[in-house]
Design an enzyme around this catalytic site. Structure first.
Site, PDB file in Angstrom:
ATOM      1  N   SER A 127       0.823  -1.377  -0.085  1.00 17.18           N
ATOM      2  CA  SER A 127      -0.042  -0.145   0.161  1.00 17.18           C
ATOM      3  C   SER A 127       0.892   1.332   0.074  1.00 17.18           C
ATOM      4  CB  SER A 127      -0.865  -0.243   1.201  1.00 17.18           C
ATOM      5  OG  SER A 127      -1.309   1.107   1.441  1.00 17.18           O
ATOM      6  N   TYR A 152      -2.297  -0.208  10.079  1.00 17.33           N
ATOM      7  CA  TYR A 152      -2.474  -0.595   8.869  1.00 17.33           C
ATOM      8  C   TYR A 152      -1.099  -0.604   8.189  1.00 17.33           C
ATOM      9  CZ  TYR A 152      -3.835  -1.102   3.809  1.00 17.33           C
ATOM     10  OH  TYR A 152      -3.949  -1.447   2.783  1.00 17.33           O
TER      11      TYR A 152
END
Length: 335
Positions: A127, A152
Site C-alpha cells: 500500500s 495498517y
C-alpha cells in the site's frame, strides 16, 4: 497457469480474477467474507466469477493454515496473487488485533504455503500507506518507509520485510505492489469515492477531512489490474547491480521487487469532489473537518520502476474513471 488468488471477493480481487479467467488461467479464489462492509456486495462480486468453469471458490480464513491446506487438498498453484487483507487506516486504530491476524499471520501462512509449493512467483498487495510521514514527493520505492502513521501501514511494511526474508532464505520470487487509492466499478463502500457518490446521490452531507487540503493519487481499477497481472507474469529476479554498501529498498540480491502502482497525477480533494459532483449532476453539501489520526496529507506515485519492468503505467484520467464508477453505482443500486 494455475493461480491461487486470495481476496477473490474483494474489489481488486474480483477484477483481477476476471482478467485471469478471461485469458484462460485456472483460478482458485480464497476469501473469508468478513462483514467489514456489506457482505452482499462481496457475494455479488463472486457471482461475476462463478460463470467461469475455470474458477473455484473457497470460503476460508487464511489465518487458519490447517484449514487452508485441507480446503486445497492436493491442488498446487504455479503462481500466487495475494490480495486478501484487512483494509482501512482508521479501522486499524480501533481494531489492532484484527490486523495482526489478517495481515501478519495470514501473510506468514501464504509465504509458508508458497515455500512448500515452490511457486514460480508470489505477487502481493502492499500500500502507498507505507510511506507514512515521508513528505518527499513523488514517492519513490527507494524512499524511507520507516515512519508509518497507522497500524495498517505498519502491517503492510511488515509484509514487505517478511517477503524479502523468504526471497532470501528460500529463493522465493516475490513482488510487492504498493497500490495508490484505487477506485472504480465494484469499489469498496468504506472508501471516499464510494462514500461521496452515495451521499451526494442521496442528498446527504459529505465530510471533508483536513479541510480539503489532502491530495490523493487516485488510480482506476483497470490500471491497477493491468499493472498487477503484468507483474505477476514476470517473476522477480535478483538485481545484478545491487550494492550492499548502498542498498536500495525496492530491489535486492534476492529475487525481490517492490513497485508503486499509481496514476502519477495527484488531485486535491476538493477537485476530486468537484469531479464527482459533475458526474452525479448534483452539488454536495460539505462539512469541513480536521484531519483524522493516521491519515497522510498527500500521496503521489513515481511509477518509473513499474514502467521499466513491465512496459506499462496507469494513466486513466480522473474524469473518465469517475464517470465509469458513477455509471456502475447507478446500475448496481438502481438509482
Amino acid at each position: 497457469m494455475k493461480i491461487l488468488l486470495t481476496g477473490a471477493a474483494g474489489f481488486i480481487g474480483m477484477h483481477a480474477a476476471l482478467r485471469l479467467l478471461q485469458r484462460g488461467d485456472e483460478v482458485v479464489g480464497i476469501d473469508n467474507i468478513t462483514p467489514y462492509y456489506e457482505v452482499s456486495l462481496k457475494r455479488a462480486r463472486l457471482a461475476q466469477l462463478a460463470a467461469y468453469p475455470n474458477f473455484r471458490f473457497i470460503e476460508q480464513d487464511l489465518a487458519d493454515l490447517a484449514g487452508v491446506q485441507a480446503a486445497l487438498g492436493d491442488w498446487k498453484p504455479q503462481r500466487v496473487l495475494h490480495l486478501a487483507a484487512q483494509p482501512g487506516v482508521r479501522y486499524s486504530i480501533e481494531h489492532p488485533h484484527t490486523y495482526a491476524q489478517a495481515n501478519l499471520v495470514a501473510f506468514l501462512n501464504v509465504l509458508e504455503l508458497c515455500r512448500g509449493w515452490q511457486v514460480e512467483h508470489l505477487a502481493y498487495a502492499s500500500s502507498s500507506s507505507v510511506y507514512g510521514a515521508n513528505a518527499q514527493l513523488p514517492f519513490s520505492e527507494d524512499h524511507s518507509v520507516d515512519h508509518p502513521v497507522s497500524l495498517y501501514a505498519a502491517t503492510k511494511k511488515a509484509n514487505e520485510l517478511m517477503a524479502h526474508t523468504y526471497s532470501h532464505l528460500y529463493q522465493l520470487p516475490t513482488s510487492g505492489l504498493r497500490f495508490f487509492t484505487v477506485y472504480g466499478p465494484w469499489g469498496r463502500p468504506d472508501m471516499a469515492p464510494f462514500k461521496f457518490v452515495k451521499a451526494i446521490s442521496e442528498g446527504r452531507t459529505i465530510d471533508i477531512y483536513n479541510y480539503g487540503r489532502q491530495m490523493r493519487d487516485f488510480t482506476f481499477v483497470d490500471d491497477i489490474v493491468e499493472s498487477t497481472i503484468r507483474v505477476l507474469d514476470k517473476p522477480a529476479t535478483p538485481d545484478a547491480d545491487f550494492d550492499r554498501l548502498q542498498p536500495r529498498s525496492s530491489t535486492s540480491f534476492a529475487p525481490y521487487r517492490v513497485f508503486n502502482i499509481g496514476n502519477s497525477d495527484p488531485v486535491q480533494l476538493m477537485d476530486f469532489v468537484s469531479t464527482i459532483e459533475q458526474a452525479v449532476g448534483r452539488e454536495a453539501d460539505k462539512r469541513m473537518l480536521p484531519a483524522q489520526p493516521g491519515d497522510v496529507e498527500a500521496t503521489y506515485a513515481d511509477t518509473s520502476a513499474l514502467r521499466d519492468w513491465v512496459g506499462f503505467q496507469p494513466a486513466t484520467p480522473l474524469k473518465d474513471g469517475v464517470a465509469r464508477f458513477v455509471d456502475w453505482y447507478r446500475s448496481y443500486y438502481g438509482q
